[in-house]
Scaffold this motif. Structure first.
Motif, PDB file in Angstrom:
ATOM      1  N   LYS A 117      12.087   6.306  -4.136  1.00  0.00           N
ATOM      2  CA  LYS A 117      10.955   6.545  -3.246  1.00  0.00           C
ATOM      3  C   LYS A 117      10.169   5.278  -2.940  1.00  0.00           C
ATOM      4  N   PHE A 118      10.180   4.308  -3.870  1.00  0.00           N
ATOM      5  CA  PHE A 118       9.432   3.075  -3.627  1.00  0.00           C
ATOM      6  C   PHE A 118      10.100   2.230  -2.537  1.00  0.00           C
ATOM      7  N   THR A 119      11.431   2.209  -2.549  1.00  0.00           N
ATOM      8  CA  THR A 119      12.157   1.480  -1.506  1.00  0.00           C
ATOM      9  C   THR A 119      11.954   2.152  -0.155  1.00  0.00           C
ATOM     10  N   VAL A 120      12.030   3.473  -0.147  1.00  0.00           N
ATOM     11  CA  VAL A 120      11.798   4.204   1.105  1.00  0.00           C
ATOM     12  C   VAL A 120      10.412   3.873   1.659  1.00  0.00           C
ATOM     13  N   ALA A 121       9.412   3.919   0.793  1.00  0.00           N
ATOM     14  CA  ALA A 121       8.031   3.675   1.228  1.00  0.00           C
ATOM     15  C   ALA A 121       7.855   2.262   1.770  1.00  0.00           C
ATOM     16  N   GLY A 157       1.255   9.662  -6.730  1.00  0.00           N
ATOM     17  CA  GLY A 157       1.344  11.121  -6.653  1.00  0.00           C
ATOM     18  C   GLY A 157       2.721  11.554  -6.204  1.00  0.00           C
ATOM     19  N   TYR A 158       2.863  12.839  -5.915  1.00  0.00           N
ATOM     20  CA  TYR A 158       4.131  13.354  -5.414  1.00  0.00           C
ATOM     21  C   TYR A 158       4.312  12.973  -3.943  1.00  0.00           C
ATOM     22  N   THR A 159       5.555  12.958  -3.493  1.00  0.00           N
ATOM     23  CA  THR A 159       5.851  12.657  -2.088  1.00  0.00           C
ATOM     24  C   THR A 159       6.874  13.661  -1.567  1.00  0.00           C
ATOM     25  N   ASN A 160       7.037  13.696  -0.267  1.00  0.00           N
ATOM     26  CA  ASN A 160       8.051  14.563   0.343  1.00  0.00           C
ATOM     27  C   ASN A 160       9.366  13.794   0.494  1.00  0.00           C
ATOM     28  N   LEU A 161       9.809  13.168  -0.607  1.00  0.00           N
ATOM     29  CA  LEU A 161      10.999  12.320  -0.567  1.00  0.00           C
ATOM     30  C   LEU A 161      12.209  13.055  -0.004  1.00  0.00           C
ATOM     31  N   GLN A 174       0.823  -1.206   0.000  1.00  0.00           N
ATOM     32  CA  GLN A 174       0.000   0.000   0.000  1.00  0.00           C
ATOM     33  C   GLN A 174       0.857   1.255   0.000  1.00  0.00           C
ATOM     34  N   ALA A 175       1.974   1.204   0.732  1.00  0.00           N
ATOM     35  CA  ALA A 175       2.875   2.356   0.795  1.00  0.00           C
ATOM     36  C   ALA A 175       3.479   2.649  -0.581  1.00  0.00           C
ATOM     37  N   ILE A 176       3.824   1.583  -1.327  1.00  0.00           N
ATOM     38  CA  ILE A 176       4.357   1.764  -2.672  1.00  0.00           C
ATOM     39  C   ILE A 176       3.293   2.366  -3.583  1.00  0.00           C
ATOM     40  N   ASN A 177       2.071   1.874  -3.470  1.00  0.00           N
ATOM     41  CA  ASN A 177       0.972   2.423  -4.268  1.00  0.00           C
ATOM     42  C   ASN A 177       0.787   3.922  -3.995  1.00  0.00           C
TER      43      ASN A 177
END
Length: 480
Positions: free
Chosen positions: A336-340, A122-126, A114-117
């Protein structure tokens, strides 16, 4: 060439004729024209080869044009659907290997998916600190979680553990000596070896001790003015037993303190759970190694941790800060996907009971035998009812494996389904199952196909039964 073959060649449809056939026209609504065109050409080439080989005897009588066109169209549809299928596909893992490197290692928890989705939609505060409105660190979402869970002062994450080791050695020991036990010069996945990673980092390897025994005095005697680091590598993918002696991390830390040298520990398959309490072989946890005094600890995110592929580095802040400033960090940084996914996975560990139930890797490794056996028996009976005239199905005792270079001595007793097809060979059956959607991967063993349900995810049982039944119903005709 026979006269009949010459006749058949004259009636092979042209590319344009095939493209105008209703079945092919319908393909163009969902498949790019370039792929359909490629499929048509391959189908025509196949028919030419079949005619040349004399394999179309059934066409010797009848309407050559219609029959050949029909064959080309059917072949085109098959080719187009196959080439349009994603190369990276879903697989049902029936190998019993929980961390199967070829199948992508750890399956993510639902919260991580779900976090990856969320990150993808959308944008994130990476790299934005929402509190200050200024540029932030992409490690921020996971750093506090890692320090909280491990007891370390600081943390950072790169794209895999080999990169973590490379970065740490390159930062702390470039041009200097690193002392390591000969018995710990392991080979990791893909034939990469610790000495090679060390050479790439610019550090100079100093081997001490023997394969089975290394004492603190071996390290002491090797220390020179050129020594920058004492390295301990956990042999996570094999064990040496018998007449052995390994220098402990605590002993290395004491020696490092005496000489003013940092100690680094590469755990490989790092775990945040004490598997010994779960009835599995003991594996040093990250928390234990940090508590023992290691200045830098590296481990994987996608092995025993059960998260995304990542190389996690925890330890003393002064060393982690130096690594963050190394230019190599940008080359091996995470997205960002790995972080999420990693953040969501680590949050599950805040409640240990949640981790065991919600992280698939941990659930598979600790699956109860009674529940697993009943699930296997149910599937076997279902397959007998649906495809018992096409194959023999039996339940057999087997051993699952952890995989991923982790817990090498762990034995995981399981009950599996044994499939012995009647209309085709086991090799043909396995090949046909790999071509299905989703693909099914089992174990070929003594002319049998073994399906170990330990690694089949919840809710996939009926899907597996559907795929196996569908393939067996096609039988030997499709295989040839």
């Amino acid at each position: 060439m026979s006269d009949v073959n010459k006749t058949l060649f004259r009636y092979i449809p042209s590319v344009d004729e095939v493209l105008n056939q209703p079945k092919v026209v319908s393909l163009l609504s969902s498949i790019p024209r370039s792929l359909v065109l490629e499929a048509v050409r391959e189908a025509i080439a196949h028919i030419r080869d079949e005619i040349t080989a004399g394999n179309l005897k059934e066409l010797r009588d009848g309407n050559f044009r219609d029959l050949l066109t029909g064959q080309v169209v059917d072949r085109t549809v098959q080719n187009a659907q196959k080439v349009n299928r994603p190369n990276l596909r879903r697989v049902l893992n029936l190998t019993g290997v929980v961390l199967h490197t070829n199948l992508g290692r750890a399956v993510l928890a639902e919260s991580a998916i779900q976090a990856i989705n969320n990150a993808a939609s959308g944008y994130t505060n990476l790299e934005l600190d929402l509190n200050t409105g200024k540029r932030g660190s992409r490690y921020a979402p996971v750093e506090n979680l890692l320090t909280c869970l491990t007891g370390a002062e600081a943390a950072m994450v790169v794209n895999n553990n080999a990169a973590a080791v490379l970065l740490a050695l390159g930062t702390l020991a470039n041009g200097k000596e690193v002392i390591v036990s000969r018995g710990q010069l392991v080979e990791i996945g893909g034939s990469f070896r610790i000495p090679e990673v060390m050479a790439q980092s610019g550090a100079r390897l100093v081997e001490v001790g023997t394969t089975n025994k290394t004492y603190p005095t071996d390290y002491r005697n090797a220390i020179t003015s050129e020594t920058a680091l004492l390295l301990h590598v956990h042999t996570s993918n094999y064990r040496i037993v018998g007449f052995t002696r390994e220098t402990s991390i605590a002993e290395l830390v004491a020696l490092g303190a005496e000489f003013g040298l940092p100690v680094m520990s590469d755990l490989g398959s790092g775990s945040l759970v004490d598997f010994k309490t779960l009835g599995l072989p003991g594996e040093p946890t990250v928390q234990q190694v940090v508590k023992a005094g290691s200045d830098v600890v590296t481990f994987s995110g996608d092995k025993l941790l059960g998260g995304p592929q990542a190389g996690i580095i925890v330890g003393k802040r002064k060393y982690i800060d130096r690594m963050k400033k190394n230019p190599l960090t940008r080359a091996v940084r995470i997205d960002k996907f790995t972080v999420a996914a990693l953040e969501a996975t680590l949050r599950e560990y805040l409640e240990p009971e949640n981790a065991l139930g919600k992280i698939p890797t941990l659930s598979m490794l600790t699956a109860g035998r009674e529940k697993l056996n009943q699930r296997t028996i149910d599937l076997c009976e279902k397959l007998r009812r649906r495809a018992g005239d096409k194959a023999r199905f039996n339940t057999v005792e087997t051993l699952s494996a952890t995989g991923g270079g982790a817990l090498p001595t762990a034995e995981l007793p399981s009950l599996a389904v044994e499939v012995l097809p009647l209309d085709l060979s086991v090799t043909e059956l396995a090949g046909m199952l790999r071509e299905e959607e989703p693909a099914v991967i089992g174990r070929l063993q003594d002319d049998r196909l073994i399906l170990d349900l330990r690694t089949l995810l919840p809710g996939e049982d009926d899907l597996l039964a559907d795929v196996i039944t569908r393939v067996l119903e096609r039988g030997g005709v499709a295989a040839h």
